[in-house]
Scaffold this active site. Structure first.
Site, PDB file in Angstrom:
ATOM      1  N   GLY A 131       0.826  -1.198   0.000  1.00  0.00           N
ATOM      2  CA  GLY A 131       0.000   0.000   0.000  1.00  0.00           C
ATOM      3  C   GLY A 131       0.857   1.242   0.000  1.00  0.00           C
ATOM      4  N   CYS A 132       0.250   2.372   0.274  1.00  0.00           N
ATOM      5  CA  CYS A 132       0.982   3.628   0.233  1.00  0.00           C
ATOM      6  C   CYS A 132       0.703   4.409   1.500  1.00  0.00           C
ATOM      7  CB  CYS A 132       0.537   4.447  -0.976  1.00  0.00           C
ATOM      8  SG  CYS A 132       0.756   3.573  -2.508  1.00  0.00           S
TER       9      CYS A 132
END
Lengths: 105, 419
Positions: A103-104
């Site tokens: 993810g980020c």
């Protein structure tokens, strides 16, 4: 490190149940992991996503996020949530035997 | 022969890189060209303050050209595409520009139209975003006439610019409604796709505590599927609903549209695939990316562009000399988090180290991960530093590219943060 047993074989997983070594995964483990993850029986739609996750992982070293899955897997985000209601990217990654998508931040 | 370095984007990263490169390269050795669609450089951190009447959008914009060294050429034109094979940038109504080194610095764009209903009924009225100037100004008017009810801050999905900004908005909204003596009439809700207020554990605990203390409800792991402006509700893909009277939405982000039109340049979301340490493309050694445009696992924040800038300049110089890039970016990020009542927190972290308590940049300095007036002054003073030191590419005293370890307390994951 926690260990889980799927298809009669012991595999290394993290505390959330994600495989730490995708090389230990075999296709016959997927239905058991899916039951553990609350998904139920795996149909062709599920397999399409699981196979896509593994291909992406081997190419990029991380599983895609749900938004990228929706853009690239050929399965829309809406359908992804129908297949994996509790979070498609995480659940499909777990069933596909790959680490949790980064993810980020 | 003279080399040409072409920088796509005259924002934070593009400007500071062009200015730093100009000082390191003789004019006869290299031309430096910056391309952007307009001449309006927006100080993006200022947008947060606009809805609360603490800044005006027109004061946040200056000429892009005026921020560039006199020896840097500025071309104003919309970029159509990049031909990586021909090493050429195609620009609307202009000659193509050939490059020896390309630096992609065109940031991220908002994609509100990608979320069902978001730009439908109510958009710009009671469904707003403060992530662009018009929306921020419209939100100021909407808050001004708000008589009470549910204000929902909704992050549609990551990645977004400045992941702490939605929290700051909630903190400032608490302050704003208290000042107007109507806080009791307002429910504040933060809706996020993450499993907490922030992705890093020590920081998440501190920020979650602050949200609780200010009476902000957090709805986590909520993946926004649609925004229904008429029915005033946000609906998740798994069927949950959050009602609102005023929705403050952070839309999906993607890379600049020309990235998607340039085969081989970007990933699925239009961000440029570069090595997280060297900032160089793995397939095209003459191509680099910096800032929000780069598909690296950092926050999309101006501080990242700033700290990465020094590394990128060294590596561009190495490639121009025919060498391999050796400078390495450590993922250093530094964010002030405005928490209202003239206080702010400061966090400092990198790829390896999560935000920790302590002081920055050394044992005597600004308090980390702790509310203080000093940090608030730091955040407001930063605007001057931005235009006068950061964009010109000057080194900030005591603040280097690499994350400082001095001054940080080691907190084992799972323990309570002491301040």
């Amino acid at each position: 490190m926690p260990v889980a047993t799927y298809a009669g074989r012991e595999v290394d997983v993290d505390v959330e149940g994600f495989f730490t070594d995708p090389g230990q995964w075999t296709r016959d483990m997927a239905p058991e992991i899916a039951r553990d993850a609350g998904v139920g029986d795996l149909g062709p739609g599920h397999w399409k996503v699981v196979d896509f996750m593994r291909a992406q992982y081997s190419e990029k070293g991380t599983g895609p996020t749900v938004r990228v899955l929706g853009k690239t897997s050929g399965v829309s985000v809406k359908e992804l949530y129908e297949l994996f209601p509790t979070g498609p990217a995480k659940t499909a990654a777990r069933i596909a035997g790959i680490p949790k998508p980064r993810g980020c931040i | 022969m003279t080399n040409r370095v072409v920088v796509l984007g005259g924002g934070t990263g593009g400007t500071l890189v062009a200015n730093r490169l100009r000082r390191r390269l003789r004019r006869e050795d290299a031309e430096i060209v910056v391309v952007d669609a307009d001449d309006r450089h927006l100080y993006q951190p200022g947008l947060l303050f606009v809805p609360f009447g603490l800044a005006r959008t027109e004061d946040l914009v200056r000429s892009r050209r005026a921020q560039l060294h006199a020896g840097v050429d500025f071309v104003e034109g919309a970029i159509e595409s990049v031909d990586l094979g021909e090493r050429e940038v195609r620009i609307a109504r202009s000659e193509p520009i050939r490059y020896d080194v390309l630096v992609v610095a065109s940031g991220a764009v908002l994609q509100p139209e990608e979320t069902d209903g978001l730009t439908g009924p109510g958009w710009g009225e009671h469904v707003l975003t403060f992530y662009e100037p018009r929306g921020a100004a419209a939100l100021a008017a909407a808050l001004d006439r708000f008589a009470g009810g549910r204000v929902v801050v909704d992050v549609v999905d990551m990645p977004i610019k400045c992941p702490v900004a939605p929290l700051e908005f909630a903190f400032l909204a608490d302050w704003y409604f208290r000042r107007r003596a109507m806080r009791d009439a307002v429910e504040l809700v933060l809706v996020t796709p993450l499993d907490g207020a922030f992705t890093k554990p020590v920081c998440d605990r501190e920020l979650s505590g602050l949200l609780r203390a200010k009476g902000v409800e957090v709805v986590s792991e909520f993946s926004t599927g649609a925004v229904d402006g008429r029915g005033r509700r946000i609906v998740s893909y798994d069927g949950r609903e959050v009602p609102f009277d005023l929705a403050v939405v952070v839309p999906l982000h993607g890379g600049a549209p020309y990235v998607a039109r340039s085969p081989g340049l970007g990933d699925e979301l239009g961000f440029v695939d570069v090595d997280e340490h060297t900032l160089q493309s793995p397939r095209y050694p003459e191509v680099f990316a910096i800032g929000d445009a780069a598909g690296i696992p950092t926050s999309k924040a101006g501080s990242v562009a700033h700290f990465a800038g020094e590394v990128l300049v060294e590596n561009v110089l190495a490639v121009l000399r025919g060498n391999a890039p050796i400078a390495r970016f450590d993922g250093h990020t530094n964010c002030f988090i405005e928490s209202g009542f003239k206080k702010a927190l400061l966090i400092d972290f990198n790829y390896e180290t999560e935000p920790l308590p302590g002081h920055f940049p050394g044992p005597v300095g600004l308090p980390l991960l702790h509310e203080s007036r000093l940090n608030h002054l730091g955040k407001r003073a930063f605007e001057w530093v931005y235009w006068n030191a950061l964009l010109p590419g000057r080194d900030l005293p005591g603040v280097g590219s690499r994350m400082p370890v001095r001054g940080k307390a080691r907190v084992p994951a799972g323990s309570r943060v002491g301040v």
